[in-house]
Structures are given as C-alpha cells and as structure tokens.
Design an enzyme around this catalytic site. Sequence first.
Site, mmCIF file in Angstrom:
data_model
loop_
_atom_site.group_PDB
_atom_site.id
_atom_site.type_symbol
_atom_site.label_atom_id
_atom_site.label_comp_id
_atom_site.label_asym_id
_atom_site.label_seq_id
_atom_site.Cartn_x
_atom_site.Cartn_y
_atom_site.Cartn_z
ATOM 1 N N ASP A 43 0.069 1.362 -11.239
ATOM 2 C CA ASP A 43 -0.075 0.152 -12.047
ATOM 3 C C ASP A 43 0.514 -1.062 -11.333
ATOM 4 O OD1 ASP A 43 2.574 0.836 -12.326
ATOM 5 O OD2 ASP A 43 2.570 0.924 -14.516
ATOM 6 N N SER A 44 1.078 -0.842 -10.153
ATOM 7 C CA SER A 44 1.481 -1.949 -9.281
ATOM 8 C C SER A 44 0.286 -2.803 -8.891
ATOM 9 C CB SER A 44 2.175 -1.415 -8.024
ATOM 10 O OG SER A 44 1.404 -0.393 -7.406
ATOM 11 N N LYS A 112 -0.086 9.995 -13.797
ATOM 12 C CA LYS A 112 1.361 9.826 -13.650
ATOM 13 C C LYS A 112 1.897 9.051 -14.842
ATOM 14 C CE LYS A 112 3.325 7.000 -10.556
ATOM 15 N NZ LYS A 112 4.228 6.130 -11.377
ATOM 16 N N GLU A 179 12.267 7.022 -7.663
ATOM 17 C CA GLU A 179 12.275 5.666 -7.103
ATOM 18 C C GLU A 179 13.663 5.036 -7.172
ATOM 19 O OE1 GLU A 179 9.937 1.369 -7.490
ATOM 20 O OE2 GLU A 179 9.192 3.120 -8.577
#
EC number: 2.1.2.11
Length: 272
Positions: A43-44, A112, A179
């Site tokens: 979704d970046s 994800k 992350e």
Amino acid sequence: MKTVSQLIDMKQKQTKISMVTAYDFPSAKQVEAAGIDMILVGDSLGMTVLGYESTVQVTLADMIHHGRAVRRGAPNTFVVVDMPIGAVGISMTQDLNHALKLYQETNANAIKAEGAHITPFIEKATAIGIPVVAHLGLTPQSVGVMGYKLQGATKEAAEQLILDAKNVEKAGAVALVLEAIPNDLAEEISKHLTIPVIGIGAGKGTDGQVLVYHDMLNYGIEHKAKFVKQFADFSVGVDGLKQYDQEVKSGAFPSEEYTYKKKIMNEVNNND
C-alpha cells in the site's frame, strides 16, 4: 514461481529470500526478469505511485487495480498484495469478504495484513484457503499513532514482539514481515519461527529482505529511510526528458531516422 513450501525450504537451507515492491506492469516485468523471489504490491503505492501523503488514503479498489497489473507483468513470481487500511478490523465477515475479493481478483499468491491484533483474522482467512503474510514492528497504517520510529526498542516491547510473532505463526501466517526493529531482535524472532521472516530495516539476521522499488532505484522519491540502499539511479531519466524538450523546440527531433519514408502528397495532388 516459488511456493510457500519452497520459501520455507529456502529458510531451512539458509538461502536468503529477496523481495521487492512493484505496483504496475512494467515494474513487475523488471522485477521478474531480475529473478527476485517475491513481489509485494504494497500500500506504499499510495505515496510512490498515486501521490498520497500516506497509506491511509489507499483503498481496496486501488490495491486490486495495481495487484492485477503486477500479476500480468509477473505471472511466474510469488506475489503478495497488501490489505489496505480499513479492510481488516471492521467485522470478521467483512474482513474475510475483503480478503477473498483481494485474493481472487488479483490472483495473488498471498495477501498481507498489518498488526498483532489481526491474529483471529489470520486464523479465519487461513481456514478458508487464503494465505496471509503478517507484518509486525513498524506498521505504516498505524504511523498516525506510533510515528515513523524504531519499534521493539525496550525490553517490554521486544518481548511483546517475540510473542506476537509466535502468535501470528500459530494462527497460520505463511510468512512475516518485520519492519524497523533492532537487528538482534529480528534475528531472534527469525530463529524462533519456522515460517520465513522478511526484514525491512531489521538488519541482516532475517531470512530475507524487502525494499521499495522506487526507493532502491531512486525513482521519483524525495526521502529515503536510513535502511535504504540505492542500487541504481532512475532519476537520470529527467536528463532524457530535458533533452527531448530541447530537441523538440529546436526542431532536431524527429530527424529523418525517426520519420516514415513514404511520400504521399504527390499522389494526393495528382488527383486534384
């Protein structure tokens, strides 16, 4: 195309797994041509492709649109597509409907979803045949609350991350993205799990790495995180655009080399 079993086998053999984001047909083709193991349609894309301020504005329709394009560009690569904000956490029925829609309409290998709170969702999605990749540590959809900063940096937070990682694996996650957490913590989590652990800003102790296509290739970005290495410089394309502008204005382009040789106006005029 890699399978979940093959990715687990790579972990067991200590063969590192490469993963890169892609958001459209041409970038997916490039990633597949490079032999990258996995593609993440993250979704970046909200910031890198659509120009949004954050991932918060990304919709399920956005993810499906871009996921389809990536699958067409990389038919032989393991593709994971992000569940955007709001797609998980409303009600289990709606969450599963969103997951099924995303999984079916993109023809992805897995979806994800972010956060430790989605463990029940992972269980239910897995039960109906939808592979889920979990995402812990810094979760971009929650930056409005936690901010962009290192996660798991205290004893309590580190212990909680270890517990959360074990829980998402137990729930049925096929892989885990970690992350922005300390290197030694990521390495410890990777050792505890049987599923592949892919790191981004989590050091080299994970089973693999993921980077954003636009970050690692310097393509239209203004800021790179500390953990991003630039592997190529796509910004040189601006030089080509400037040259094109100059040649159009000067009349240098198109030259004879780029012009069809066929002459037709004599025939047109002879008919008058």
